[in-house]
Design a protein around this motif. Structure first.
Motif, PDB file in Angstrom:
ATOM      1  N   ILE A 136     -16.404  84.983   1.645  1.00  0.00           N
ATOM      2  CA  ILE A 136     -17.814  84.723   1.977  1.00  0.00           C
ATOM      3  C   ILE A 136     -17.975  84.586   3.485  1.00  0.00           C
ATOM      4  O   ILE A 136     -18.899  85.166   4.087  1.00  0.00           O
ATOM      5  CB  ILE A 136     -18.320  83.456   1.252  1.00  0.00           C
ATOM      6  N   HIS A 137     -17.078  83.846   4.127  1.00  0.00           N
ATOM      7  CA  HIS A 137     -17.204  83.630   5.570  1.00  0.00           C
ATOM      8  C   HIS A 137     -16.969  84.920   6.352  1.00  0.00           C
ATOM      9  O   HIS A 137     -17.593  85.145   7.401  1.00  0.00           O
ATOM     10  CB  HIS A 137     -16.231  82.539   6.013  1.00  0.00           C
ATOM     11  N   GLU A 138     -16.097  85.759   5.841  1.00  0.00           N
ATOM     12  CA  GLU A 138     -15.867  87.051   6.521  1.00  0.00           C
ATOM     13  C   GLU A 138     -17.132  87.908   6.490  1.00  0.00           C
ATOM     14  O   GLU A 138     -17.513  88.504   7.506  1.00  0.00           O
ATOM     15  CB  GLU A 138     -14.708  87.792   5.839  1.00  0.00           C
ATOM     16  N   VAL A 139     -17.786  87.961   5.326  1.00  0.00           N
ATOM     17  CA  VAL A 139     -19.021  88.752   5.224  1.00  0.00           C
ATOM     18  C   VAL A 139     -20.105  88.177   6.135  1.00  0.00           C
ATOM     19  O   VAL A 139     -20.826  88.919   6.827  1.00  0.00           O
ATOM     20  CB  VAL A 139     -19.504  88.804   3.764  1.00  0.00           C
ATOM     21  N   ILE A 140     -20.215  86.838   6.171  1.00  0.00           N
ATOM     22  CA  ILE A 140     -21.230  86.211   7.027  1.00  0.00           C
ATOM     23  C   ILE A 140     -20.961  86.505   8.491  1.00  0.00           C
ATOM     24  O   ILE A 140     -21.894  86.779   9.276  1.00  0.00           O
ATOM     25  CB  ILE A 140     -21.275  84.689   6.744  1.00  0.00           C
ATOM     26  N   GLU A 141     -19.687  86.490   8.893  1.00  0.00           N
ATOM     27  CA  GLU A 141     -19.356  86.798  10.292  1.00  0.00           C
ATOM     28  C   GLU A 141     -19.720  88.239  10.641  1.00  0.00           C
ATOM     29  O   GLU A 141     -20.243  88.515  11.729  1.00  0.00           O
ATOM     30  CB  GLU A 141     -17.864  86.548  10.527  1.00  0.00           C
ATOM     31  N   VAL A 142     -19.449  89.157   9.722  1.00  0.00           N
ATOM     32  CA  VAL A 142     -19.823  90.560   9.973  1.00  0.00           C
ATOM     33  C   VAL A 142     -21.339  90.684  10.095  1.00  0.00           C
ATOM     34  O   VAL A 142     -21.850  91.410  10.969  1.00  0.00           O
ATOM     35  CB  VAL A 142     -19.277  91.464   8.843  1.00  0.00           C
ATOM     36  N   ARG A 143     -22.055  89.981   9.251  1.00  0.00           N
ATOM     37  CA  ARG A 143     -23.515  90.030   9.325  1.00  0.00           C
ATOM     38  C   ARG A 143     -24.023  89.455  10.654  1.00  0.00           C
ATOM     39  O   ARG A 143     -24.990  89.960  11.226  1.00  0.00           O
ATOM     40  CB  ARG A 143     -24.131  89.259   8.153  1.00  0.00           C
ATOM     41  N   GLN A 144     -23.389  88.391  11.106  1.00  0.00           N
ATOM     42  CA  GLN A 144     -23.818  87.793  12.372  1.00  0.00           C
ATOM     43  C   GLN A 144     -23.688  88.772  13.532  1.00  0.00           C
ATOM     44  O   GLN A 144     -24.508  88.770  14.454  1.00  0.00           O
ATOM     45  CB  GLN A 144     -23.009  86.520  12.651  1.00  0.00           C
ATOM     46  N   LYS A 145     -22.674  89.646  13.461  1.00  0.00           N
ATOM     47  CA  LYS A 145     -22.458  90.616  14.527  1.00  0.00           C
ATOM     48  C   LYS A 145     -23.335  91.851  14.364  1.00  0.00           C
ATOM     49  O   LYS A 145     -23.936  92.334  15.332  1.00  0.00           O
ATOM     50  CB  LYS A 145     -20.982  91.045  14.549  1.00  0.00           C
ATOM     51  N   ASN A 146     -23.399  92.384  13.160  1.00  0.00           N
ATOM     52  CA  ASN A 146     -24.041  93.689  12.957  1.00  0.00           C
ATOM     53  C   ASN A 146     -25.449  93.615  12.348  1.00  0.00           C
ATOM     54  O   ASN A 146     -26.342  94.371  12.750  1.00  0.00           O
ATOM     55  CB  ASN A 146     -23.158  94.557  12.047  1.00  0.00           C
ATOM     56  N   THR A 147     -25.632  92.745  11.355  1.00  0.00           N
ATOM     57  CA  THR A 147     -26.934  92.704  10.651  1.00  0.00           C
ATOM     58  C   THR A 147     -27.430  91.258  10.539  1.00  0.00           C
ATOM     59  O   THR A 147     -27.462  90.682   9.444  1.00  0.00           O
ATOM     60  CB  THR A 147     -26.797  93.300   9.241  1.00  0.00           C
TER      61      THR A 147
ATOM     62  N   GLU B 203     -30.765  82.375   9.199  1.00  0.00           N
ATOM     63  CA  GLU B 203     -31.133  81.907  10.539  1.00  0.00           C
ATOM     64  C   GLU B 203     -32.124  82.834  11.242  1.00  0.00           C
ATOM     65  O   GLU B 203     -32.869  82.397  12.121  1.00  0.00           O
ATOM     66  CB  GLU B 203     -29.877  81.743  11.413  1.00  0.00           C
ATOM     67  N   ASP B 204     -32.135  84.107  10.869  1.00  0.00           N
ATOM     68  CA  ASP B 204     -33.044  85.060  11.496  1.00  0.00           C
ATOM     69  C   ASP B 204     -34.254  85.397  10.618  1.00  0.00           C
ATOM     70  O   ASP B 204     -35.233  85.953  11.118  1.00  0.00           O
ATOM     71  CB  ASP B 204     -32.303  86.373  11.812  1.00  0.00           C
ATOM     72  N   VAL B 205     -34.163  85.081   9.340  1.00  0.00           N
ATOM     73  CA  VAL B 205     -35.246  85.451   8.421  1.00  0.00           C
ATOM     74  C   VAL B 205     -36.221  84.288   8.221  1.00  0.00           C
ATOM     75  O   VAL B 205     -37.442  84.457   8.336  1.00  0.00           O
ATOM     76  CB  VAL B 205     -34.682  85.904   7.056  1.00  0.00           C
ATOM     77  N   PHE B 206     -35.696  83.089   7.951  1.00  0.00           N
ATOM     78  CA  PHE B 206     -36.550  81.955   7.612  1.00  0.00           C
ATOM     79  C   PHE B 206     -36.888  81.153   8.862  1.00  0.00           C
ATOM     80  O   PHE B 206     -36.494  79.986   9.019  1.00  0.00           O
ATOM     81  CB  PHE B 206     -35.868  81.085   6.550  1.00  0.00           C
ATOM     82  N   VAL B 207     -37.584  81.817   9.773  1.00  0.00           N
ATOM     83  CA  VAL B 207     -38.071  81.203  11.009  1.00  0.00           C
ATOM     84  C   VAL B 207     -39.539  81.592  11.168  1.00  0.00           C
ATOM     85  O   VAL B 207     -40.079  82.403  10.405  1.00  0.00           O
ATOM     86  CB  VAL B 207     -37.239  81.658  12.232  1.00  0.00           C
ATOM     87  N   ASP B 208     -40.180  81.003  12.165  1.00  0.00           N
ATOM     88  CA  ASP B 208     -41.606  81.280  12.368  1.00  0.00           C
ATOM     89  C   ASP B 208     -41.854  82.751  12.697  1.00  0.00           C
ATOM     90  O   ASP B 208     -42.826  83.349  12.234  1.00  0.00           O
ATOM     91  CB  ASP B 208     -42.150  80.387  13.480  1.00  0.00           C
ATOM     92  N   ASN B 209     -40.976  83.347  13.504  1.00  0.00           N
ATOM     93  CA  ASN B 209     -41.096  84.771  13.849  1.00  0.00           C
ATOM     94  C   ASN B 209     -39.827  85.488  13.404  1.00  0.00           C
ATOM     95  O   ASN B 209     -38.877  85.636  14.179  1.00  0.00           O
ATOM     96  CB  ASN B 209     -41.305  84.944  15.353  1.00  0.00           C
ATOM     97  N   PRO B 210     -39.761  85.896  12.134  1.00  0.00           N
ATOM     98  CA  PRO B 210     -38.516  86.503  11.620  1.00  0.00           C
ATOM     99  C   PRO B 210     -38.199  87.825  12.321  1.00  0.00           C
ATOM    100  O   PRO B 210     -39.096  88.617  12.636  1.00  0.00           O
ATOM    101  CB  PRO B 210     -38.825  86.715  10.130  1.00  0.00           C
TER     102      PRO B 210
END
Length: 817
Positions: A616-627, A633-640
């Protein structure tokens, strides 16, 4: 001449001489104490003379009042007071009559000093406990006079304050003297309460106005003991504290009338203060009587302005909080029924803009705003009442409110009258908000009994409606019901933190009752979570609530089987976001991806399987870099921050079901179940929850009946019922009604005019036809019993059962005993 006068003076009765001797030549010298002691000793030695002493003193006082010799009046009253305090014999009653006659004389005077003097003497008398009862004494005059003094409007403010305080003290004395004496006039009668209570409330209100001028601290400390408001409150509390069960209504009704007559509900503060005094003063076991009177008064004012009703509801809110567990009393559901009825009326008033059905555009906006405030107040009050109830009663209230929520086509009688679909929607929202208040802080050890199917199933059906506000309220209710260890605030924000120990979650071992609950209702919950994620109208709050629901299920109700199902659900959500068949917008797909990632990050750390956490952490790290747009953290904010398209989401940025199955299988989890993708089962409930009109509901019911029929294969597909078909059916029905009416007329005419033989033949034919039909039915349904002797063959090669008498049948030995 002098000798004659002296002789006459010596011949006067002794009690008169003793009374005359207590009066000095100069009234400023005051009472002659030595002679007063002689008079007191004589009264004690000869108690039969006490009534004569009183009558003579009364005669002298009346004469002095008429001659304006007020110094002697004060001396006479002082003497009377001392005699009252000293004498407690059986003859005291006759003396008291003379005393009360003198007090009455003083109170009738227009001189403030005499009124105050008479009141002070009466208060001293009220504090004396008499040894013998009085059967004929009346205090009606004193109640009326003291009440009048409480409303004094004397020009001088200081003297006015003294008169009002004297009136309050006098009422307090009357209450003390009569409230515990069954032989006296009943002070709790409405004729007395309607004078006493408004007088006290008037001074309470006047005291509030004077206090609002905010005197200096020195002035306040000096005058605090002399404040009419303090004295009034003490007297009011004493009156209510002495009220028995049967007297509460008579004491509270004048309060309600006073607040009505002086429009004091709208200000709220004074009304709330009055009922706080009432609730804190009466005996706790009687508090529900006050609540019931307030509810009845709310019903009586159901067509009054919204501000008045809101004031009554605010008072109810405060009263319920004070009364605690005894507030609702024996009629629990009646309390909530009244509040829900007011909520429904308020919605109707808001939508129609009038209280009587006549539209009034000029006041509609103001009334709508006031009605909305009233609705919020009613909802808060419902929550306040619910918080005073034990768990089992709160469950009943939840079921009761759920039964009141209108469902078009299912509970048409519950829909709002005169306000249409919008009224139905608003009532749904208001009642669900009430459920949010009732379920707040709900604690139960047995989820099965606290959340029966009769409550959970209709609640979950509302989670599939197209209205986003309704869905959000349902999620809030579910969160309140499942959260039993205050873990809900820790799931307030969706994130993929690497160490969930920072959340300080409280996790208990799942009980047997919890396991049974999840076994019974788990699949329903998963399905509604999955379908809720698909809703395109869902916003940030919806996904945060869905994440909190998944988190609470994991820490509150999860065993190994539930954990497996929740992981399958999260992976199914990922597949849903990848699918293009659903036509979901980019935000919804990114939000579902982020929700699945946040939940898998949570559940992997709860399972404490290292290889699972690593994947799970490996996939999350890849997402943090690429997607990063696939993470919360990028979707559920005031300006997604969203991607333009999600066509390239593949490979290392996805959680692999095969990998998760492999790593969890090594830790003893059910690999076969893990490897099976989660697919929600769609039911008629899902389609019914999407209803938009009663017409669609009827069409659905026709189709469901056709599918559930045992002769399904022989029937044609259900005809779609549209507006045109309904219109045609109505038009055709008019002709059918005319034909039916003509047929009935002919039948009646035939029986009236036809000969008897013809009617008898007709009925005989019908009877024979009925008998033949019955015979056919019996031949089909009744078969001969199976024969142990077997069958015989007919001439046409067919086997035919042979009827064998029971006594000739051969049974096996095991069947015979």
């Amino acid at each position: 001449m002098t000798a004659v006068c002296g002789c006459c003076g010596a011949l006067r009765p002794r009690y008169k001489r003793l009374v005359d001797n207590i009066f000095p030549e100069d009234p400023e010298d005051g009472l002659v104490k030595a002679n007063m002691e002689k008079l007191t000793f004589y009264a004690l030695s000869a108690p039969e003379k006490l009534d004569r002493i009183g009558a003579y003193l009364s005669e002298r006082l009346s004469r002095d009042v008429a001659r304006h010799r007020y110094g002697y009046v004060c001396i006479a009253m002082e003497a009377l007071d001392q005699l009252l305090m000293a004498c407690h014999c059986q003859s005291i009653n006759l003396f008291v009559e003379s005393f009360l006659k003198m007090v009455r004389k003083l109170l009738e005077s227009d001189k403030p000093n005499l009124q105050i003097l008479g009141t002070n003497s009466f208060v001293k008398f009220a504090n004396i406990e008499e040894d013998t009862a009085s059967y004929h004494r009346s205090y009606d005059f004193f109640v009326s006079r003291f009440s009048e003094m409480c409303h004094s409007s004397y020009e001088d403010p200081d003297i006015r304050t003294k008169i009002r305080m004297a009136g309050i003290k006098g009422l307090q004395g009357v209450v003390r003297k009569t409230v515990n004496d069954e032989l006296q006039a009943n002070i709790w009668d409405p004729q007395h309460m309607d004078k006493i209570v408004p007088s006290l409330l008037f001074n309470l209100q006047s005291g509030e106005r004077t206090e609002s001028r905010s005197p200096s601290p020195l002035q306040a400390s000096e005058k605090e003991k002399e404040s009419p408001m303090e004295l009034t409150e003490r007297c009011f509390r004493e009156l209510l504290g002495r009220a028995a069960y049967g007297n509460i209504k008579n004491a509270v009704t004048p309060v309600l009338m006073h607040l009505d007559n002086h429009s004091l509900w709208e200000g709220k503060s004074f009304a709330v203060r009055c009922f706080k005094i009432i609730m804190y003063s009466i005996q706790s076991q009687h508090s529900h009587l006050v609540i019931q009177q307030l509810l009845g008064h709310l019903d009586a004012n159901s067509k009054n302005s919204a501000t008045v009703r809101a004031g009554i509801v605010e008072v109810l809110l405060e009263a319920a909080a004070i009364a605690a567990s005894g507030s609702v009393g024996p009629t629990v559901l009646e309390v909530f029924n009244t509040l829900l009825r007011q909520l429904r009326l308020s919605v109707d008033y808001e939508l129609t803009g009038t209280y009587d059905g006549n539209t009034n555009i000029g006041t509609k906006i103001i009334k709508a705003h006031e009605e909305r405030q009233l609705q919020e107040a009613v909802i808060r009050t419902i929550g306040s009442f619910a918080n005073t109830l034990p768990t089992y009663q709160r469950s009943e209230v939840m079921l009761f409110i759920m039964g009141k929520i209108p469902v078009p086509g299912v509970h048409p009688a519950l829909t709002s009258t005169g306000s249409g679909p919008e009224g139905t929607r608003m009532i749904q929202i208001m009642l669900l908000k009430s459920l949010v208040q009732v379920t707040a802080g709900f604690q139960t050890t047995n989820m099965l009994t606290a959340l029966p199917s009769s409550f959970l199933e209709p609640l979950l059906s509302f989670s599939l409606t197209e209205d986003p506000e309704v869905r959000l309220l349902v999620l809030q209710i579910l969160l309140s019901l499942i959260d039993r260890h205050d873990n809900r605030p820790k799931f307030a924000n969706i994130s993929s933190i690497s160490d969930i120990s920072m959340l300080k979650l409280k996790v208990d071992k799942c009980s047997r009752q919890d396991n049974l609950f999840m076994k019974k209702h788990g699949q329903q919950l998963y399905r509604h979570i999955y379908l809720g994620c698909k809703e395109q109208s869902s916003g940030r709050q919806h996904y945060e609530s869905l994440f909190a629901l998944l988190g609470l299920l994991s820490v509150e109700l999860a065993n190994e089987e539930v954990v497996v199902d929740l992981i399958r659900l999260a992976l199914a959500l990922q597949d849903l976001a990848l699918s293009t068949d659903e036509g979901l917008p980019v935000y919804t797909r990114c939000a579902v991806h982020a929700l699945a990632a946040a939940y898998l990050n949570l559940i992997c750390q709860l399972t404490t399987v290292p290889a699972f956490c690593q994947h799970i952490h490996e996939v999350i790290e890849v997402r943090q870099k690429n997607t990063p747009y696939l993470l919360p953290e990028d979707v559920f904010v005031d300006n997604p921050k969203l991607a333009s398209s999600l066509e390239k989401v593949e490979g290392d940025v996805l959680f692999l079901q095969s990998k998760i199955t492999e790593v969890l299988g090594g830790s003893g989890y059910n690999t076969e179940r893990l490897a099976t993708p989660y697919v929600p089962q769609y039911t008629d409930e899902d389609r019914l929850s999407k209803r938009k009109s009663i017409g669609e509901t009827i069409s659905l019911q026709v189709e469901v009946e056709s599918r559930n029929s045992p002769e399904k294969e022989e029937r044609t597909p259900a005809e779609e019922i549209t507006f045109e078909t309904l219109k045609n059916a109505i038009v055709d029905s008019v002709g059918m009604e005319e034909q039916e009416r003509e047929r009935r007329r002919q039948v009646v005419e035939k029986f009236q005019k036809a000969p008897f033989e013809e009617i008898a033949a007709h009925c005989g034919a019908r009877a024979s036809m009925l008998q033949s039909k019955l015979n056919q039915i019996f031949e089909i349904t009744i078969r001969p019993p199976p024969s142990p002797s077997g069958t015989i063959s007919s001439g046409y090669g067919q086997s035919q059962s042979r009827s064998v008498p029971i006594y000739e049948m051969k049974f096996p030995d095991l069947c015979v005993y």
